[in-house]
Design a protein around this motif. Structure first.
Motif: not given
Length: 99
Positions: A37-40, A74-99
């Motif tokens: 249900k998340a919006t942009k 027979f079974g069904s997998q759930s729908d999955v919503k993904r977001a591709i987030v483009t960051l401004e120049e000079g900003h980075r996120i390392d997803v291998t580290t936690g919050l």
């Protein structure tokens, strides 16, 4: 200390670590699994607050669930919503580290 709205944790479910997402990270993009249900604007705000970065744009997609057969049932997998987030120049996120 900055205050983070707990609802931001409900918007961003998990980072997506795939080959395609890794290639996208070279172009300053990060892929997240988000709530259906998340919006942009909600996704943009959550990423900016949680990771302390500046977001340039957010693109979303919904991967439809597949029908699978497991042990003859027979079974069904759930729908999955993904977001591709483009960051401004000079900003980075390392997803291998936690919050």
């Amino acid at each position: 200390m900055k205050t983070i709205d707990p609802r931001h944790y409900d918007v961003i479910v998990a980072p997506v670590v795939t080959e395609k997402a890794t290639i996208a990270s070279e172009h300053n993009k990060v892929v997240f699994k988000v709530a259906s249900k998340a919006t942009k604007p909600q996704i943009k705000e959550a990423v900016e607050k949680l990771f302390d970065v500046k977001v340039k744009s957010v693109n979303t997609l919904v991967r439809k669930g597949k029908t699978k057969v497991f042990r003859g049932q027979f079974g069904s997998q759930s729908d999955v919503k993904r977001a591709i987030v483009t960051l401004e120049e000079g900003h980075r996120i390392d997803v291998t580290t936690g919050l």
